[in-house]
Design a protein around this motif. Structure first.
Motif, mmCIF file in Angstrom:
data_model
loop_
_atom_site.group_PDB
_atom_site.id
_atom_site.type_symbol
_atom_site.label_atom_id
_atom_site.label_comp_id
_atom_site.label_asym_id
_atom_site.label_seq_id
_atom_site.Cartn_x
_atom_site.Cartn_y
_atom_site.Cartn_z
ATOM 1 N N SER A 48 2.031 -9.613 -1.072
ATOM 2 C CA SER A 48 0.766 -10.692 -1.417
ATOM 3 C C SER A 48 0.223 -11.092 -0.244
ATOM 4 O O SER A 48 -0.942 -11.300 0.106
ATOM 5 C CB SER A 48 1.252 -11.742 -2.376
ATOM 6 O OG SER A 48 0.242 -12.586 -2.371
ATOM 7 N N ASP A 49 0.917 -11.569 0.947
ATOM 8 C CA ASP A 49 0.513 -12.318 2.027
ATOM 9 C C ASP A 49 0.142 -11.392 3.035
ATOM 10 O O ASP A 49 -0.740 -11.841 3.992
ATOM 11 C CB ASP A 49 1.590 -13.233 2.521
ATOM 12 C CG ASP A 49 1.686 -14.288 1.347
ATOM 13 O OD1 ASP A 49 1.230 -14.379 0.717
ATOM 14 O OD2 ASP A 49 2.684 -15.080 1.896
ATOM 15 N N LEU A 50 0.930 -10.383 3.254
ATOM 16 C CA LEU A 50 0.967 -9.457 4.426
ATOM 17 C C LEU A 50 -0.606 -8.759 4.630
ATOM 18 O O LEU A 50 -1.013 -8.830 5.839
ATOM 19 C CB LEU A 50 1.876 -8.246 4.446
ATOM 20 C CG LEU A 50 1.748 -7.531 5.735
ATOM 21 C CD1 LEU A 50 2.061 -8.283 6.980
ATOM 22 C CD2 LEU A 50 2.976 -6.230 5.537
ATOM 23 N N PRO A 51 -1.419 -8.304 3.721
ATOM 24 C CA PRO A 51 -2.776 -7.741 4.107
ATOM 25 C C PRO A 51 -3.514 -8.943 4.549
ATOM 26 O O PRO A 51 -4.383 -8.704 5.565
ATOM 27 C CB PRO A 51 -3.021 -7.273 2.710
ATOM 28 C CG PRO A 51 -2.064 -6.942 1.844
ATOM 29 C CD PRO A 51 -1.016 -8.143 2.229
ATOM 30 N N SER A 98 1.302 1.555 4.396
ATOM 31 C CA SER A 98 1.450 0.236 3.993
ATOM 32 C C SER A 98 2.759 -0.015 3.573
ATOM 33 O O SER A 98 3.232 -1.112 3.765
ATOM 34 C CB SER A 98 0.178 -0.127 2.947
ATOM 35 O OG SER A 98 0.224 0.764 1.746
ATOM 36 N N SER A 99 3.171 0.895 2.833
ATOM 37 C CA SER A 99 4.352 0.728 2.075
ATOM 38 C C SER A 99 5.511 0.561 2.985
ATOM 39 O O SER A 99 6.453 -0.490 2.897
ATOM 40 C CB SER A 99 4.737 1.834 1.006
ATOM 41 O OG SER A 99 5.932 1.555 0.528
ATOM 42 N N PRO A 155 -7.050 -2.053 10.756
ATOM 43 C CA PRO A 155 -6.604 -1.678 9.306
ATOM 44 C C PRO A 155 -5.108 -0.535 9.345
ATOM 45 O O PRO A 155 -5.412 0.203 10.214
ATOM 46 C CB PRO A 155 -7.845 -1.221 8.488
ATOM 47 C CG PRO A 155 -9.050 -1.682 9.383
ATOM 48 C CD PRO A 155 -8.449 -1.808 10.840
ATOM 49 N N VAL A 156 -4.517 -0.673 8.440
ATOM 50 C CA VAL A 156 -3.356 0.098 8.263
ATOM 51 C C VAL A 156 -3.665 1.246 7.340
ATOM 52 O O VAL A 156 -4.305 0.731 6.073
ATOM 53 C CB VAL A 156 -2.137 -0.630 7.956
ATOM 54 C CG1 VAL A 156 -0.994 0.226 7.482
ATOM 55 C CG2 VAL A 156 -1.868 -1.896 8.596
ATOM 56 N N ALA A 196 9.348 -2.790 6.424
ATOM 57 C CA ALA A 196 9.796 -3.211 7.438
ATOM 58 C C ALA A 196 9.650 -4.996 7.765
ATOM 59 O O ALA A 196 10.547 -5.563 8.036
ATOM 60 C CB ALA A 196 9.053 -2.718 8.488
ATOM 61 N N VAL A 197 8.572 -5.322 7.294
ATOM 62 C CA VAL A 197 8.289 -6.809 7.344
ATOM 63 C C VAL A 197 9.336 -7.649 6.517
ATOM 64 O O VAL A 197 9.825 -8.733 6.864
ATOM 65 C CB VAL A 197 6.858 -7.134 7.036
ATOM 66 C CG1 VAL A 197 6.785 -8.594 6.930
ATOM 67 C CG2 VAL A 197 5.949 -6.587 8.151
#
Length: 533
Positions: free
Chosen positions: A440-443, A459-460, A453-454, A465-466
Protein backbone atom coordinates in the motif's frame (compact mmCIF):
# COMPACT_ATOMS: atom_id res chain seq x y z
CA UNK A 1 -0.53 -26.09 45.99
CA UNK A 2 -3.96 -25.29 47.29
CA UNK A 3 -5.31 -27.51 50.02
CA UNK A 4 -8.62 -27.56 48.19
CA UNK A 5 -7.46 -29.45 45.14
CA UNK A 6 -9.68 -32.48 44.65
CA UNK A 7 -6.93 -34.97 43.96
CA UNK A 8 -6.08 -35.61 47.59
CA UNK A 9 -9.55 -37.05 48.17
CA UNK A 10 -9.74 -38.71 44.76
CA UNK A 11 -6.66 -40.86 45.20
CA UNK A 12 -6.16 -41.77 48.89
CA UNK A 13 -4.50 -45.07 47.96
CA UNK A 14 -1.58 -43.45 46.17
CA UNK A 15 1.73 -44.26 47.86
CA UNK A 16 3.49 -41.46 49.71
CA UNK A 17 6.68 -40.78 47.77
CA UNK A 18 9.84 -41.58 49.64
CA UNK A 19 12.66 -39.03 49.52
CA UNK A 20 15.02 -39.89 46.66
CA UNK A 21 18.23 -41.64 47.63
CA UNK A 22 21.34 -41.07 45.56
CA UNK A 23 21.35 -39.66 42.08
CA UNK A 24 18.55 -41.60 40.38
CA UNK A 25 15.22 -39.84 40.55
CA UNK A 26 16.55 -36.77 42.38
CA UNK A 27 14.22 -33.92 41.30
CA UNK A 28 16.79 -31.14 40.78
CA UNK A 29 19.27 -33.48 39.10
CA UNK A 30 16.41 -34.68 36.88
CA UNK A 31 15.74 -31.06 35.93
CA UNK A 32 19.42 -30.52 35.10
CA UNK A 33 19.50 -33.68 33.00
CA UNK A 34 16.41 -32.90 30.92
CA UNK A 35 17.44 -29.24 30.57
CA UNK A 36 20.58 -30.28 28.68
CA UNK A 37 18.51 -32.18 26.12
CA UNK A 38 15.84 -29.49 25.84
CA UNK A 39 18.54 -26.85 25.36
CA UNK A 40 19.89 -28.79 22.38
CA UNK A 41 16.50 -28.92 20.64
CA UNK A 42 15.54 -25.31 21.42
CA UNK A 43 18.91 -24.02 20.23
CA UNK A 44 18.55 -25.89 16.97
CA UNK A 45 15.29 -24.08 16.23
CA UNK A 46 17.15 -20.80 15.59
CA UNK A 47 20.85 -21.59 15.29
CA UNK A 48 20.49 -23.24 11.86
CA UNK A 49 19.00 -20.12 10.25
CA UNK A 50 22.41 -18.46 10.54
CA UNK A 51 24.07 -21.40 8.78
CA UNK A 52 21.64 -21.54 5.84
CA UNK A 53 23.51 -19.06 3.58
CA UNK A 54 26.77 -20.98 4.07
CA UNK A 55 25.02 -24.30 3.37
CA UNK A 56 23.51 -22.83 0.22
CA UNK A 57 26.88 -21.69 -1.07
CA UNK A 58 28.87 -24.79 -0.05
CA UNK A 59 26.39 -27.39 -1.35
CA UNK A 60 25.07 -25.39 -4.30
CA UNK A 61 21.54 -25.53 -2.92
CA UNK A 62 18.59 -23.62 -4.30
CA UNK A 63 16.53 -21.21 -2.22
CA UNK A 64 13.75 -23.83 -2.04
CA UNK A 65 16.27 -26.39 -0.74
CA UNK A 66 17.40 -24.01 1.99
CA UNK A 67 13.80 -23.33 2.98
CA UNK A 68 13.22 -27.07 3.31
CA UNK A 69 16.17 -27.31 5.73
CA UNK A 70 14.14 -25.19 8.14
CA UNK A 71 10.62 -26.20 7.13
CA UNK A 72 11.32 -29.93 7.21
CA UNK A 73 12.46 -29.66 10.81
CA UNK A 74 9.51 -27.49 11.85
CA UNK A 75 6.96 -29.73 10.15
CA UNK A 76 8.31 -32.95 11.62
CA UNK A 77 8.47 -31.42 15.10
CA UNK A 78 4.95 -29.96 15.00
CA UNK A 79 3.30 -33.04 13.50
CA UNK A 80 4.90 -35.56 15.87
CA UNK A 81 4.72 -33.78 19.25
CA UNK A 82 1.39 -35.11 20.55
CA UNK A 83 2.01 -38.62 19.25
CA UNK A 84 5.46 -38.54 20.85
CA UNK A 85 3.88 -37.51 24.13
CA UNK A 86 1.54 -40.50 23.89
CA UNK A 87 4.53 -42.77 23.32
CA UNK A 88 6.00 -41.46 26.56
CA UNK A 89 2.77 -42.11 28.44
CA UNK A 90 2.70 -45.65 27.07
CA UNK A 91 6.35 -46.75 27.33
CA UNK A 92 7.71 -44.33 29.92
CA UNK A 93 9.12 -40.84 29.54
CA UNK A 94 12.65 -41.89 30.49
CA UNK A 95 12.83 -44.28 27.55
CA UNK A 96 11.44 -41.84 24.99
CA UNK A 97 13.68 -39.04 26.29
CA UNK A 98 16.83 -41.16 25.96
CA UNK A 99 15.84 -42.38 22.49
CA UNK A 100 15.16 -38.78 21.50
CA UNK A 101 18.59 -37.66 22.74
CA UNK A 102 20.39 -40.48 20.95
CA UNK A 103 18.52 -39.98 17.68
CA UNK A 104 18.83 -36.19 17.72
CA UNK A 105 22.59 -36.29 18.27
CA UNK A 106 23.05 -39.01 15.61
CA UNK A 107 20.98 -37.07 13.06
CA UNK A 108 23.01 -33.94 13.84
CA UNK A 109 26.28 -35.79 13.18
CA UNK A 110 24.87 -37.20 9.95
CA UNK A 111 24.02 -33.68 8.74
CA UNK A 112 27.56 -32.52 9.43
CA UNK A 113 28.96 -35.34 7.30
CA UNK A 114 26.42 -34.85 4.49
CA UNK A 115 27.75 -33.66 1.16
CA UNK A 116 24.37 -33.25 -0.55
CA UNK A 117 21.52 -30.95 0.34
CA UNK A 118 18.98 -33.80 -0.03
CA UNK A 119 20.72 -35.64 2.80
CA UNK A 120 20.78 -32.51 4.93
CA UNK A 121 17.01 -32.12 4.49
CA UNK A 122 16.39 -35.81 5.24
CA UNK A 123 18.36 -35.75 8.46
CA UNK A 124 16.77 -32.43 9.48
CA UNK A 125 13.38 -34.16 9.29
CA UNK A 126 14.77 -36.93 11.50
CA UNK A 127 16.05 -34.27 13.89
CA UNK A 128 12.53 -32.90 14.16
CA UNK A 129 11.05 -36.34 14.84
CA UNK A 130 13.57 -37.15 17.57
CA UNK A 131 13.21 -33.64 19.00
CA UNK A 132 9.49 -34.28 19.28
CA UNK A 133 10.26 -37.27 21.51
CA UNK A 134 12.36 -35.11 23.80
CA UNK A 135 10.13 -32.15 24.60
CA UNK A 136 6.95 -33.80 25.99
CA UNK A 137 9.06 -36.43 27.77
CA UNK A 138 10.96 -33.68 29.59
CA UNK A 139 7.72 -32.19 30.90
CA UNK A 140 6.38 -35.64 31.81
CA UNK A 141 9.53 -36.37 33.83
CA UNK A 142 9.32 -33.05 35.66
CA UNK A 143 5.62 -33.53 36.41
CA UNK A 144 6.23 -37.00 37.82
CA UNK A 145 9.42 -36.18 39.74
CA UNK A 146 8.75 -32.86 41.45
CA UNK A 147 6.39 -32.41 44.40
CA UNK A 148 3.51 -30.11 43.59
CA UNK A 149 4.80 -27.18 45.65
CA UNK A 150 8.05 -27.09 43.63
CA UNK A 151 6.72 -27.96 40.17
CA UNK A 152 6.23 -24.34 39.12
CA UNK A 153 9.79 -23.46 40.02
CA UNK A 154 11.02 -26.44 37.98
CA UNK A 155 8.89 -25.45 34.99
CA UNK A 156 10.18 -21.90 35.42
CA UNK A 157 13.77 -23.04 35.05
CA UNK A 158 12.75 -25.33 32.17
CA UNK A 159 11.11 -22.36 30.42
CA UNK A 160 14.18 -20.25 31.11
CA UNK A 161 16.37 -22.80 29.35
CA UNK A 162 14.07 -22.86 26.30
CA UNK A 163 13.85 -19.07 26.11
CA UNK A 164 17.58 -18.52 26.55
CA UNK A 165 18.46 -21.24 24.04
CA UNK A 166 16.01 -19.96 21.44
CA UNK A 167 17.22 -16.37 21.75
CA UNK A 168 20.88 -17.41 21.98
CA UNK A 169 20.76 -19.45 18.77
CA UNK A 170 21.70 -16.58 16.43
CA UNK A 171 24.68 -15.63 18.62
CA UNK A 172 26.05 -19.15 18.88
CA UNK A 173 25.32 -19.88 15.21
CA UNK A 174 26.95 -16.66 14.07
CA UNK A 175 30.12 -17.37 16.05
CA UNK A 176 30.38 -20.96 14.81
CA UNK A 177 29.73 -20.16 11.14
CA UNK A 178 32.06 -17.16 11.21
CA UNK A 179 34.98 -18.80 13.03
CA UNK A 180 34.60 -22.54 12.23
CA UNK A 181 32.18 -23.73 9.51
CA UNK A 182 28.50 -24.49 8.99
CA UNK A 183 29.01 -28.15 9.90
CA UNK A 184 30.02 -27.12 13.44
CA UNK A 185 26.46 -25.86 14.02
CA UNK A 186 25.36 -29.50 13.88
CA UNK A 187 28.47 -31.19 15.28
CA UNK A 188 28.10 -29.22 18.51
CA UNK A 189 25.02 -31.34 19.28
CA UNK A 190 27.13 -34.50 19.50
CA UNK A 191 29.05 -33.76 22.73
CA UNK A 192 25.96 -32.09 24.21
CA UNK A 193 23.90 -35.15 23.31
CA UNK A 194 26.47 -37.54 24.80
CA UNK A 195 26.46 -35.54 28.04
CA UNK A 196 22.65 -35.54 28.14
CA UNK A 197 22.54 -39.28 27.41
CA UNK A 198 25.02 -40.15 30.18
CA UNK A 199 23.23 -37.94 32.67
CA UNK A 200 19.90 -39.44 31.65
CA UNK A 201 21.10 -43.01 32.08
CA UNK A 202 22.48 -42.24 35.54
CA UNK A 203 19.88 -39.82 36.91
CA UNK A 204 16.49 -40.26 35.26
CA UNK A 205 13.99 -42.62 36.85
CA UNK A 206 10.97 -43.92 35.00
CA UNK A 207 7.61 -42.80 36.34
CA UNK A 208 4.47 -44.32 34.91
CA UNK A 209 0.92 -43.98 36.15
CA UNK A 210 -0.91 -47.15 37.15
CA UNK A 211 -3.57 -46.53 34.49
CA UNK A 212 -1.14 -45.53 31.73
CA UNK A 213 -2.47 -46.24 28.21
CA UNK A 214 -1.73 -49.72 26.89
CA UNK A 215 -2.80 -49.38 23.27
CA UNK A 216 -2.48 -46.97 20.36
CA UNK A 217 -5.04 -45.12 18.32
CA UNK A 218 -3.38 -45.59 14.91
CA UNK A 219 -6.22 -43.98 12.87
CA UNK A 220 -6.16 -41.05 15.30
CA UNK A 221 -2.42 -40.63 14.82
CA UNK A 222 -2.87 -40.61 11.03
CA UNK A 223 -5.74 -38.10 11.12
CA UNK A 224 -4.03 -35.77 13.61
CA UNK A 225 -0.73 -35.88 11.72
CA UNK A 226 -2.53 -35.08 8.46
CA UNK A 227 -4.49 -32.25 10.07
CA UNK A 228 -1.35 -30.73 11.59
CA UNK A 229 0.48 -30.95 8.27
CA UNK A 230 -2.39 -29.29 6.39
CA UNK A 231 -2.45 -26.52 9.00
CA UNK A 232 1.29 -25.82 9.37
CA UNK A 233 2.35 -26.23 5.73
CA UNK A 234 0.23 -23.40 4.23
CA UNK A 235 1.28 -21.16 7.11
CA UNK A 236 4.93 -21.81 6.29
CA UNK A 237 4.28 -21.20 2.57
CA UNK A 238 1.94 -18.22 3.03
CA UNK A 239 4.60 -15.72 2.00
CA UNK A 240 5.15 -17.58 -1.27
CA UNK A 241 1.59 -18.71 -2.03
CA UNK A 242 -0.22 -15.63 -0.61
CA UNK A 243 -3.52 -15.70 1.24
CA UNK A 244 -5.70 -15.45 -1.85
CA UNK A 245 -4.22 -18.64 -3.31
CA UNK A 246 -6.41 -21.71 -3.79
CA UNK A 247 -3.51 -23.84 -2.54
CA UNK A 248 -3.42 -21.97 0.77
CA UNK A 249 -7.15 -22.26 1.37
CA UNK A 250 -7.28 -25.80 0.05
CA UNK A 251 -4.81 -26.95 2.70
CA UNK A 252 -6.54 -24.96 5.45
CA UNK A 253 -9.97 -26.37 4.57
CA UNK A 254 -8.48 -29.87 4.46
CA UNK A 255 -7.03 -29.22 7.91
CA UNK A 256 -10.45 -28.27 9.31
CA UNK A 257 -12.02 -31.39 7.80
CA UNK A 258 -9.30 -33.68 9.18
CA UNK A 259 -9.51 -32.10 12.66
CA UNK A 260 -13.31 -32.62 12.61
CA UNK A 261 -12.87 -36.28 11.60
CA UNK A 262 -10.23 -36.68 14.30
CA UNK A 263 -12.56 -35.25 16.96
CA UNK A 264 -15.37 -37.56 15.79
CA UNK A 265 -13.05 -40.58 15.92
CA UNK A 266 -11.71 -39.70 19.37
CA UNK A 267 -15.24 -39.62 20.75
CA UNK A 268 -15.86 -43.19 19.53
CA UNK A 269 -12.65 -45.22 20.16
CA UNK A 270 -11.89 -46.96 23.44
CA UNK A 271 -8.30 -45.67 23.79
CA UNK A 272 -8.15 -42.28 22.01
CA UNK A 273 -4.89 -40.50 21.22
CA UNK A 274 -6.23 -37.35 22.90
CA UNK A 275 -9.20 -38.06 25.18
CA UNK A 276 -11.61 -35.20 24.51
CA UNK A 277 -12.54 -35.19 28.19
CA UNK A 278 -9.26 -33.34 28.74
CA UNK A 279 -10.84 -30.27 27.18
CA UNK A 280 -13.75 -30.36 29.62
CA UNK A 281 -11.23 -28.64 31.88
CA UNK A 282 -11.74 -24.94 31.14
CA UNK A 283 -8.31 -24.03 32.61
CA UNK A 284 -6.53 -26.58 30.38
CA UNK A 285 -8.34 -25.31 27.29
CA UNK A 286 -7.63 -21.70 28.28
CA UNK A 287 -3.96 -22.55 28.85
CA UNK A 288 -3.70 -24.11 25.40
CA UNK A 289 -5.34 -21.12 23.71
CA UNK A 290 -3.14 -18.79 25.74
CA UNK A 291 -0.02 -20.61 24.57
CA UNK A 292 -1.11 -20.25 20.93
CA UNK A 293 -1.79 -16.51 21.35
CA UNK A 294 1.45 -15.90 23.25
CA UNK A 295 3.51 -17.68 20.58
CA UNK A 296 1.60 -15.78 17.86
CA UNK A 297 2.60 -12.41 19.32
CA UNK A 298 6.12 -13.37 20.41
CA UNK A 299 7.44 -15.46 17.52
CA UNK A 300 5.55 -13.49 14.89
CA UNK A 301 6.93 -10.22 16.24
CA UNK A 302 10.47 -11.51 16.77
CA UNK A 303 10.54 -12.54 13.11
CA UNK A 304 10.56 -8.86 12.10
CA UNK A 305 12.98 -7.76 14.81
CA UNK A 306 15.80 -9.78 13.24
CA UNK A 307 15.17 -8.11 9.86
CA UNK A 308 14.98 -4.73 11.56
CA UNK A 309 18.29 -5.14 13.36
CA UNK A 310 20.22 -6.71 10.49
CA UNK A 311 18.79 -5.05 7.37
CA UNK A 312 17.71 -1.63 8.65
CA UNK A 313 20.42 -1.06 11.26
CA UNK A 314 23.05 -3.05 9.35
CA UNK A 315 24.04 -5.34 12.22
CA UNK A 316 25.73 -8.70 11.83
CA UNK A 317 23.84 -11.77 13.09
CA UNK A 318 26.06 -11.85 16.16
CA UNK A 319 25.49 -8.16 16.89
CA UNK A 320 21.73 -8.53 16.43
CA UNK A 321 21.76 -11.46 18.84
CA UNK A 322 23.66 -9.38 21.38
CA UNK A 323 21.08 -6.58 21.06
CA UNK A 324 18.42 -9.15 22.02
CA UNK A 325 20.23 -10.02 25.25
CA UNK A 326 17.89 -7.80 27.34
CA UNK A 327 15.00 -10.01 26.19
CA UNK A 328 16.95 -13.19 26.89
CA UNK A 329 18.26 -11.89 30.20
CA UNK A 330 14.84 -10.96 31.50
CA UNK A 331 13.48 -14.38 30.52
CA UNK A 332 16.38 -16.02 32.39
CA UNK A 333 15.80 -13.91 35.49
CA UNK A 334 12.02 -13.80 35.23
CA UNK A 335 11.20 -17.47 34.67
CA UNK A 336 12.26 -18.83 38.10
CA UNK A 337 10.76 -15.76 39.78
CA UNK A 338 7.53 -16.36 37.87
CA UNK A 339 7.56 -19.96 39.08
CA UNK A 340 7.80 -18.78 42.69
CA UNK A 341 5.00 -16.23 42.21
CA UNK A 342 2.74 -18.80 40.55
CA UNK A 343 3.37 -21.26 43.39
CA UNK A 344 2.38 -18.62 45.95
CA UNK A 345 -0.50 -16.83 44.23
CA UNK A 346 -1.64 -19.26 41.52
CA UNK A 347 -1.22 -18.68 37.78
CA UNK A 348 -4.06 -16.26 37.01
CA UNK A 349 -2.57 -12.98 38.27
CA UNK A 350 0.97 -13.59 36.91
CA UNK A 351 -0.44 -14.73 33.55
CA UNK A 352 -2.72 -11.73 33.15
CA UNK A 353 0.07 -9.39 34.27
CA UNK A 354 2.57 -11.05 31.94
CA UNK A 355 0.35 -10.65 28.88
CA UNK A 356 -0.39 -7.02 29.79
CA UNK A 357 3.37 -6.33 29.95
CA UNK A 358 3.77 -8.17 26.63
CA UNK A 359 1.05 -5.99 25.08
CA UNK A 360 2.76 -2.82 26.37
CA UNK A 361 6.09 -4.01 24.97
CA UNK A 362 4.52 -4.77 21.59
CA UNK A 363 2.91 -1.34 21.54
CA UNK A 364 6.25 0.24 22.35
CA UNK A 365 7.97 -1.75 19.62
CA UNK A 366 5.43 -0.45 17.12
CA UNK A 367 7.13 2.91 17.59
CA UNK A 368 10.62 1.74 16.55
CA UNK A 369 11.98 3.62 13.56
CA UNK A 370 15.16 3.82 11.50
CA UNK A 371 16.84 6.08 14.06
CA UNK A 372 15.85 4.33 17.30
CA UNK A 373 18.84 3.91 19.60
CA UNK A 374 20.00 0.87 21.52
CA UNK A 375 18.69 2.20 24.86
CA UNK A 376 15.05 2.44 23.80
CA UNK A 377 15.21 -0.87 21.93
CA UNK A 378 16.67 -2.55 25.02
CA UNK A 379 13.86 -1.15 27.18
CA UNK A 380 11.13 -2.71 25.04
CA UNK A 381 13.05 -5.99 24.60
CA UNK A 382 13.56 -6.25 28.38
CA UNK A 383 9.88 -5.53 29.06
CA UNK A 384 8.91 -8.19 26.52
CA UNK A 385 11.11 -10.77 28.23
CA UNK A 386 9.68 -9.85 31.62
CA UNK A 387 6.15 -10.27 30.28
CA UNK A 388 6.79 -13.56 28.51
CA UNK A 389 8.46 -15.31 31.45
CA UNK A 390 5.35 -15.88 33.60
CA UNK A 391 3.33 -16.91 30.54
CA UNK A 392 5.84 -19.55 29.43
CA UNK A 393 5.86 -20.96 32.96
CA UNK A 394 2.23 -20.48 33.97
CA UNK A 395 0.55 -21.67 30.77
CA UNK A 396 2.72 -24.79 30.80
CA UNK A 397 1.77 -25.55 34.41
CA UNK A 398 -1.91 -24.94 33.66
CA UNK A 399 -1.88 -27.37 30.71
CA UNK A 400 0.23 -30.11 32.29
CA UNK A 401 -1.11 -29.69 35.83
CA UNK A 402 -4.76 -29.89 34.77
CA UNK A 403 -4.22 -33.10 32.78
CA UNK A 404 -4.38 -36.52 34.47
CA UNK A 405 -0.96 -37.94 35.33
CA UNK A 406 -1.36 -40.79 32.84
CA UNK A 407 -1.76 -38.17 30.08
CA UNK A 408 1.12 -35.90 31.13
CA UNK A 409 3.03 -36.74 27.95
CA UNK A 410 0.05 -35.90 25.75
CA UNK A 411 -0.36 -32.66 27.71
CA UNK A 412 3.33 -31.85 27.20
CA UNK A 413 2.97 -32.53 23.49
CA UNK A 414 -0.15 -30.34 23.41
CA UNK A 415 1.76 -27.49 25.04
CA UNK A 416 4.61 -27.70 22.55
CA UNK A 417 2.25 -28.15 19.58
CA UNK A 418 0.34 -25.04 20.67
CA UNK A 419 3.61 -23.09 20.60
CA UNK A 420 4.47 -24.39 17.12
CA UNK A 421 1.01 -23.59 15.74
CA UNK A 422 0.99 -20.15 17.36
CA UNK A 423 4.47 -19.32 16.10
CA UNK A 424 3.71 -20.43 12.55
CA UNK A 425 0.36 -18.61 12.58
CA UNK A 426 1.92 -15.44 13.95
CA UNK A 427 4.72 -15.41 11.39
CA UNK A 428 2.26 -16.00 8.53
CA UNK A 429 -0.45 -13.55 9.61
CA UNK A 430 1.90 -10.76 10.69
CA UNK A 431 3.88 -11.36 7.51
CA UNK A 432 0.68 -10.80 5.52
CA UNK A 433 -0.01 -7.61 7.52
CA UNK A 434 3.50 -6.41 6.74
CA UNK A 435 3.21 -7.27 3.02
CA UNK A 436 -0.16 -5.54 2.74
CA UNK A 437 1.15 -2.33 4.31
CA UNK A 438 4.27 -2.39 2.13
CA UNK A 439 2.21 -2.92 -1.03
CA UNK A 440 0.00 0.00 0.00
CA UNK A 441 2.71 2.50 1.00
CA UNK A 442 5.64 1.69 -1.27
CA UNK A 443 4.35 3.13 -4.58
CA UNK A 444 3.51 6.53 -3.03
CA UNK A 445 6.76 6.64 -1.05
CA UNK A 446 8.72 5.72 -4.17
CA UNK A 447 7.10 8.48 -6.24
CA UNK A 448 7.41 11.06 -3.47
CA UNK A 449 11.17 10.46 -3.34
CA UNK A 450 11.43 11.30 -7.05
CA UNK A 451 12.64 7.84 -8.01
CA UNK A 452 12.11 6.51 -11.55
CA UNK A 453 9.05 4.28 -12.09
CA UNK A 454 9.50 0.56 -11.48
CA UNK A 455 8.53 -1.77 -14.35
CA UNK A 456 5.38 -3.77 -13.44
CA UNK A 457 7.29 -7.04 -13.84
CA UNK A 458 9.70 -5.98 -11.07
CA UNK A 459 7.22 -4.45 -8.60
CA UNK A 460 6.57 -7.76 -6.82
CA UNK A 461 10.30 -8.39 -6.34
CA UNK A 462 10.71 -4.85 -5.00
CA UNK A 463 7.90 -5.32 -2.47
CA UNK A 464 9.32 -8.67 -1.32
CA UNK A 465 12.73 -7.12 -0.73
CA UNK A 466 11.33 -4.13 1.17
CA UNK A 467 9.16 -6.46 3.32
CA UNK A 468 12.43 -7.90 4.66
CA UNK A 469 13.96 -4.46 5.20
CA UNK A 470 16.28 -4.79 2.19
CA UNK A 471 17.03 -1.81 -0.03
CA UNK A 472 17.21 -3.27 -3.58
CA UNK A 473 19.89 -1.05 -5.12
CA UNK A 474 20.93 -2.09 -8.66
CA UNK A 475 24.62 -2.07 -9.52
CA UNK A 476 25.84 1.24 -10.89
CA UNK A 477 23.13 3.29 -9.17
CA UNK A 478 24.33 6.87 -8.48
CA UNK A 479 24.94 7.53 -4.75
CA UNK A 480 22.13 10.08 -4.42
CA UNK A 481 19.59 7.60 -5.85
CA UNK A 482 21.02 4.77 -3.75
CA UNK A 483 20.47 6.89 -0.63
CA UNK A 484 16.88 7.65 -1.65
CA UNK A 485 16.13 3.95 -2.35
CA UNK A 486 17.56 3.00 1.03
CA UNK A 487 15.53 5.66 2.82
CA UNK A 488 12.28 4.68 1.07
CA UNK A 489 12.84 0.94 1.65
CA UNK A 490 13.65 1.32 5.35
CA UNK A 491 10.88 3.83 6.08
CA UNK A 492 8.32 1.62 4.31
CA UNK A 493 9.54 -1.47 6.16
CA UNK A 494 9.32 0.30 9.53
CA UNK A 495 5.77 1.41 8.69
CA UNK A 496 4.77 -2.19 7.94
CA UNK A 497 6.54 -3.45 11.07
CA UNK A 498 4.66 -0.89 13.17
CA UNK A 499 1.34 -2.20 11.89
CA UNK A 500 2.40 -5.81 12.50
CA UNK A 501 3.38 -5.01 16.10
CA UNK A 502 0.07 -3.18 16.60
CA UNK A 503 -1.76 -6.37 15.59
CA UNK A 504 0.53 -8.39 17.89
CA UNK A 505 -0.35 -5.97 20.70
CA UNK A 506 -4.05 -6.65 20.10
CA UNK A 507 -3.45 -10.41 20.21
CA UNK A 508 -1.56 -9.99 23.50
CA UNK A 509 -4.52 -8.09 24.97
CA UNK A 510 -6.84 -10.93 23.88
CA UNK A 511 -4.44 -13.38 25.54
CA UNK A 512 -4.65 -11.38 28.79
CA UNK A 513 -8.44 -11.86 28.71
CA UNK A 514 -8.02 -15.61 28.12
CA UNK A 515 -5.62 -15.76 31.07
CA UNK A 516 -8.50 -14.86 33.42
CA UNK A 517 -9.90 -18.37 32.84
CA UNK A 518 -6.79 -20.19 34.01
CA UNK A 519 -6.25 -21.66 37.45
CA UNK A 520 -3.88 -23.93 39.30
CA UNK A 521 -3.53 -27.46 37.98
CA UNK A 522 -6.16 -29.63 39.63
CA UNK A 523 -4.16 -32.84 39.08
CA UNK A 524 -0.65 -31.61 39.92
CA UNK A 525 -0.77 -33.21 43.37
CA UNK A 526 -0.71 -36.63 41.70
CA UNK A 527 2.87 -36.07 40.64
CA UNK A 528 6.07 -37.00 42.38
CA UNK A 529 6.63 -40.58 43.29
CA UNK A 530 3.49 -42.04 41.77
CA UNK A 531 3.79 -45.31 39.92
CA UNK A 532 7.58 -45.64 40.05
CA UNK A 533 8.88 -48.39 37.82
Amino acid sequence: MSSQTPVAEAAPDLPVPAPPKGLRGHPWLTLFSVAIGVMMVALDGTIVAIANPAIKQDLGASLADVQWITNGYMLALAIALITAGKLGDRFGHRQTFLIGILGFAAASAAIGFSGEVALVITFRVLQGLFGALLMPAALGLLRATFPAEKLNMAIGIWGMVIGASTAGGPIVGGLLVEHVNWQSVFFINVPVGVLALVLGLVILKDHRAENAPRSFDIPGIVLLSGAMFCLIWPLIKAGEWHWDSMKTWGFLIASVVLFALFALLESKVRAPLIPLRMFRSLPLTAGTVLMVLMAFAFMGGLFFVTFYLQNVHGMTPVDSGLHLLPLTGMMIVGSPLAGALITKFGPRIPLVGGMVLTAVAMYGMSGLDTGTGTGLMSLWFALLGLGLAPVMVGATEVIVGNAPLELSGVAGGLQQAAMQVGGSLGTAVLGAVMASRVDSDLPDNWRSAGLPPVPPAQSSQLSDAVSAGIAPIPKGTPPEFAQKITSVAHDTFVSGMAQAFTVACGVAVLAAVVAFFTKRGANAEAGAGVGHI
